[in-house]
Design a protein around this motif. Structure first.
Motif, PDB file in Angstrom:
ATOM      1  N   LEU A  32      39.691  53.705  28.766  1.00 16.57           N
ATOM      2  CA  LEU A  32      38.679  54.338  27.930  1.00 16.57           C
ATOM      3  C   LEU A  32      39.173  55.716  27.526  1.00 16.57           C
ATOM      4  CD1 LEU A  32      35.588  53.348  30.110  1.00 16.57           C
ATOM      5  CD2 LEU A  32      36.695  52.031  28.288  1.00 16.57           C
ATOM      6  N   GLU A  33      39.380  55.913  26.229  1.00 14.91           N
ATOM      7  CA  GLU A  33      39.999  57.147  25.735  1.00 14.91           C
ATOM      8  C   GLU A  33      39.028  58.088  25.042  1.00 14.91           C
ATOM      9  OE1 GLU A  33      42.897  58.097  26.514  1.00 14.91           O
ATOM     10  OE2 GLU A  33      44.013  56.288  27.019  1.00 14.91           O
ATOM     11  N   ASN A  34      37.813  57.613  24.726  1.00 19.50           N
ATOM     12  CA  ASN A  34      36.870  58.485  24.021  1.00 19.50           C
ATOM     13  C   ASN A  34      35.443  58.116  24.416  1.00 19.50           C
ATOM     14  OD1 ASN A  34      35.934  56.323  22.213  1.00 19.50           O
ATOM     15  ND2 ASN A  34      37.974  56.495  21.298  1.00 19.50           N
ATOM     16  N   GLY A  35      34.512  58.956  24.000  1.00 19.41           N
ATOM     17  CA  GLY A  35      33.113  58.756  24.345  1.00 19.41           C
ATOM     18  C   GLY A  35      32.545  57.447  23.838  1.00 19.41           C
ATOM     19  N   SER A  36      33.006  57.005  22.703  1.00 17.51           N
ATOM     20  CA  SER A  36      32.537  55.740  22.142  1.00 17.51           C
ATOM     21  C   SER A  36      32.965  54.567  23.022  1.00 17.51           C
ATOM     22  CB  SER A  36      33.074  55.579  20.721  1.00 17.51           C
ATOM     23  OG  SER A  36      32.704  54.339  20.189  1.00 17.51           O
ATOM     24  N   ASP A  37      34.238  54.577  23.447  1.00 17.38           N
ATOM     25  CA  ASP A  37      34.731  53.538  24.363  1.00 17.38           C
ATOM     26  C   ASP A  37      33.920  53.535  25.652  1.00 17.38           C
ATOM     27  OD1 ASP A  37      36.794  53.023  22.554  1.00 17.38           O
ATOM     28  OD2 ASP A  37      38.345  54.011  23.776  1.00 17.38           O
ATOM     29  N   LEU A  38      33.683  54.729  26.171  1.00 18.13           N
ATOM     30  CA  LEU A  38      32.940  54.884  27.427  1.00 18.13           C
ATOM     31  C   LEU A  38      31.528  54.325  27.298  1.00 18.13           C
ATOM     32  CD1 LEU A  38      32.770  56.149  30.321  1.00 18.13           C
ATOM     33  CD2 LEU A  38      31.943  58.216  29.188  1.00 18.13           C
ATOM     34  N   ALA A  39      30.835  54.710  26.250  1.00 20.24           N
ATOM     35  CA  ALA A  39      29.462  54.247  26.045  1.00 20.24           C
ATOM     36  C   ALA A  39      29.410  52.735  25.869  1.00 20.24           C
ATOM     37  CB  ALA A  39      28.849  54.944  24.835  1.00 20.24           C
ATOM     38  N   GLU A  40      30.321  52.197  25.068  1.00 17.49           N
ATOM     39  CA  GLU A  40      30.328  50.749  24.827  1.00 17.49           C
ATOM     40  C   GLU A  40      30.570  49.991  26.128  1.00 17.49           C
ATOM     41  OE1 GLU A  40      31.545  46.849  24.341  1.00 17.49           O
ATOM     42  OE2 GLU A  40      33.079  48.336  24.791  1.00 17.49           O
ATOM     43  N   PHE A  41      31.506  50.457  26.931  1.00 14.46           N
ATOM     44  CA  PHE A  41      31.848  49.767  28.173  1.00 14.46           C
ATOM     45  C   PHE A  41      30.713  49.854  29.194  1.00 14.46           C
ATOM     46  CE2 PHE A  41      33.792  49.492  32.391  1.00 14.46           C
ATOM     47  CZ  PHE A  41      34.470  48.296  32.280  1.00 14.46           C
ATOM     48  N   THR A  42      30.170  51.036  29.399  1.00 12.70           N
ATOM     49  CA  THR A  42      29.161  51.210  30.456  1.00 12.70           C
ATOM     50  C   THR A  42      27.804  50.632  30.082  1.00 12.70           C
ATOM     51  OG1 THR A  42      28.605  53.455  29.698  1.00 12.70           O
ATOM     52  CG2 THR A  42      30.278  53.246  31.429  1.00 12.70           C
ATOM     53  N   ARG A  43      27.540  50.402  28.809  1.00 19.54           N
ATOM     54  CA  ARG A  43      26.241  49.853  28.388  1.00 19.54           C
ATOM     55  C   ARG A  43      26.206  48.329  28.387  1.00 19.54           C
ATOM     56  NH1 ARG A  43      25.516  54.252  23.659  1.00 19.54           N
ATOM     57  NH2 ARG A  43      24.720  55.916  24.994  1.00 19.54           N
ATOM     58  N   ARG A  44      27.333  47.716  28.621  1.00 20.26           N
ATOM     59  CA  ARG A  44      27.358  46.251  28.692  1.00 20.26           C
ATOM     60  C   ARG A  44      26.486  45.780  29.848  1.00 20.26           C
ATOM     61  NH1 ARG A  44      33.897  45.276  28.527  1.00 20.26           N
ATOM     62  NH2 ARG A  44      34.227  46.072  26.423  1.00 20.26           N
ATOM     63  N   PRO A  45      26.020  44.525  29.795  1.00 16.06           N
ATOM     64  CA  PRO A  45      25.274  43.977  30.930  1.00 16.06           C
ATOM     65  C   PRO A  45      26.144  43.986  32.192  1.00 16.06           C
ATOM     66  CG  PRO A  45      25.030  42.569  29.004  1.00 16.06           C
ATOM     67  CD  PRO A  45      26.082  43.581  28.664  1.00 16.06           C
ATOM     68  N   GLY A  46      25.511  44.235  33.322  1.00 15.16           N
ATOM     69  CA  GLY A  46      26.203  44.208  34.595  1.00 15.16           C
ATOM     70  C   GLY A  46      26.561  45.585  35.117  1.00 15.16           C
ATOM     71  N   VAL A  47      27.370  45.581  36.164  1.00 11.98           N
ATOM     72  CA  VAL A  47      27.787  46.816  36.828  1.00 11.98           C
ATOM     73  C   VAL A  47      29.239  47.090  36.475  1.00 11.98           C
ATOM     74  CG1 VAL A  47      28.106  47.964  39.062  1.00 11.98           C
ATOM     75  CG2 VAL A  47      26.170  46.422  38.729  1.00 11.98           C
ATOM     76  N   HIS A  48      29.548  48.358  36.285  1.00 17.95           N
ATOM     77  CA  HIS A  48      30.868  48.777  35.842  1.00 17.95           C
ATOM     78  C   HIS A  48      31.370  49.915  36.717  1.00 17.95           C
ATOM     79  CE1 HIS A  48      29.405  46.518  32.458  1.00 17.95           C
ATOM     80  NE2 HIS A  48      28.380  47.348  32.404  1.00 17.95           N
ATOM     81  N   CYS A  49      32.636  49.841  37.089  1.00 17.43           N
ATOM     82  CA  CYS A  49      33.272  50.881  37.885  1.00 17.43           C
ATOM     83  C   CYS A  49      34.341  51.558  37.041  1.00 17.43           C
ATOM     84  CB  CYS A  49      33.886  50.302  39.153  1.00 17.43           C
ATOM     85  SG  CYS A  49      34.703  51.549  40.166  1.00 17.43           S
ATOM     86  N   LEU A  50      34.209  52.859  36.890  1.00 18.96           N
ATOM     87  CA  LEU A  50      35.191  53.629  36.145  1.00 18.96           C
ATOM     88  C   LEU A  50      36.120  54.319  37.135  1.00 18.96           C
ATOM     89  CD1 LEU A  50      32.819  55.322  33.558  1.00 18.96           C
ATOM     90  CD2 LEU A  50      33.974  53.111  33.401  1.00 18.96           C
ATOM     91  N   PHE A  51      37.395  54.092  36.992  1.00 13.70           N
ATOM     92  CA  PHE A  51      38.387  54.749  37.834  1.00 13.70           C
ATOM     93  C   PHE A  51      38.839  56.023  37.138  1.00 13.70           C
ATOM     94  CE2 PHE A  51      43.070  54.831  39.126  1.00 13.70           C
ATOM     95  CZ  PHE A  51      42.827  55.605  40.251  1.00 13.70           C
ATOM     96  N   VAL A  52      38.579  57.152  37.785  1.00 16.13           N
ATOM     97  CA  VAL A  52      39.010  58.447  37.284  1.00 16.13           C
ATOM     98  C   VAL A  52      40.205  58.872  38.135  1.00 16.13           C
ATOM     99  CG1 VAL A  52      38.341  60.824  36.776  1.00 16.13           C
ATOM    100  CG2 VAL A  52      36.625  58.988  36.632  1.00 16.13           C
ATOM    101  N   PRO A  53      41.413  58.682  37.617  1.00 12.61           N
ATOM    102  CA  PRO A  53      42.590  58.903  38.449  1.00 12.61           C
ATOM    103  C   PRO A  53      42.927  60.359  38.715  1.00 12.61           C
ATOM    104  CG  PRO A  53      43.241  58.159  36.266  1.00 12.61           C
ATOM    105  CD  PRO A  53      41.743  58.107  36.316  1.00 12.61           C
ATOM    106  N   GLY A  54      42.558  61.253  37.811  1.00 17.70           N
ATOM    107  CA  GLY A  54      43.035  62.624  37.946  1.00 17.70           C
ATOM    108  C   GLY A  54      44.519  62.660  37.620  1.00 17.70           C
ATOM    109  N   ASP A  55      45.164  63.729  37.988  1.00 18.68           N
ATOM    110  CA  ASP A  55      46.584  63.904  37.694  1.00 18.68           C
ATOM    111  C   ASP A  55      47.400  63.446  38.888  1.00 18.68           C
ATOM    112  OD1 ASP A  55      49.098  64.690  36.948  1.00 18.68           O
ATOM    113  OD2 ASP A  55      48.558  66.779  36.550  1.00 18.68           O
ATOM    114  N   ALA A  56      48.057  62.305  38.756  1.00 11.49           N
ATOM    115  CA  ALA A  56      48.822  61.724  39.864  1.00 11.49           C
ATOM    116  C   ALA A  56      49.987  62.608  40.297  1.00 11.49           C
ATOM    117  CB  ALA A  56      49.334  60.341  39.477  1.00 11.49           C
TER     118      ALA A  56
END
Length: 138
Positions: A32-56
């Motif tokens: 997910l690279e932008n707010g639109s991607d984020l909103a579309e993904f998280t609003r789908r039916p079901g539960v969603h886990c976003l991995f925030v990696p930080g700077d490896a």
């Protein structure tokens, strides 16, 4: 259910760790690279886990979290889908959810924030926290 910390404001290295890349390439988790991607993904039916990696390059726990996430999803019988959060939206997402430490897993159900798990944990802690988050009403 997360620890409080000041946001990380240091510049990122821009390098994506191979184990994070593996999530998008081998497991086909969307990035997910932008707010639109984020909103579309998280609003789908079901539960969603976003991995925030930080700077490896600065956070040695990032590769470990990238290995834990598919195992955690499997432990919950694929009860949630996953995505990797890109650098461009990471800070905003962390600030909005108050899940400030990285790496982190941030859970949503149909657009509603459920909770987050920050940093590397013992396996039993992941199971307990994820169970609690998945049973939350949102």
């Amino acid at each position: 259910m997360h620890d409080f910390a000041m946001p990380d404001t240091a510049p990122k290295s821009g390098k994506i760790h191979p184990l994070v890349t593996r999530l998008t390439e081998e497991f086909a988790y969307p990035r997910l690279e932008n707010g639109s991607d984020l909103a579309e993904f998280t609003r789908r039916p079901g539960v969603h886990c976003l991995f925030v990696p930080g700077d490896a390059a600065r956070n040695l726990e990032t590769p470990d979290a990238a290995v834990v996430l598919p195992e955690l999803r499997q432990a919950f019988q694929n009860g949630f889908d996953c995505a990797v959060v890109g650098d461009g939206i990471e800070t905003t997402l962390r600030e909005e959810t108050r899940v400030l430490k990285t790496p982190s897993f941030i859970f949503f159900r149909e657009g509603e924030f459920l909770g987050g798990i920050e940093k590397i944990r013992d396996w039993d802690d992941y199971i307990a926290r994820t169970s609690h988050i998945l049973t939350a009403k949102g």
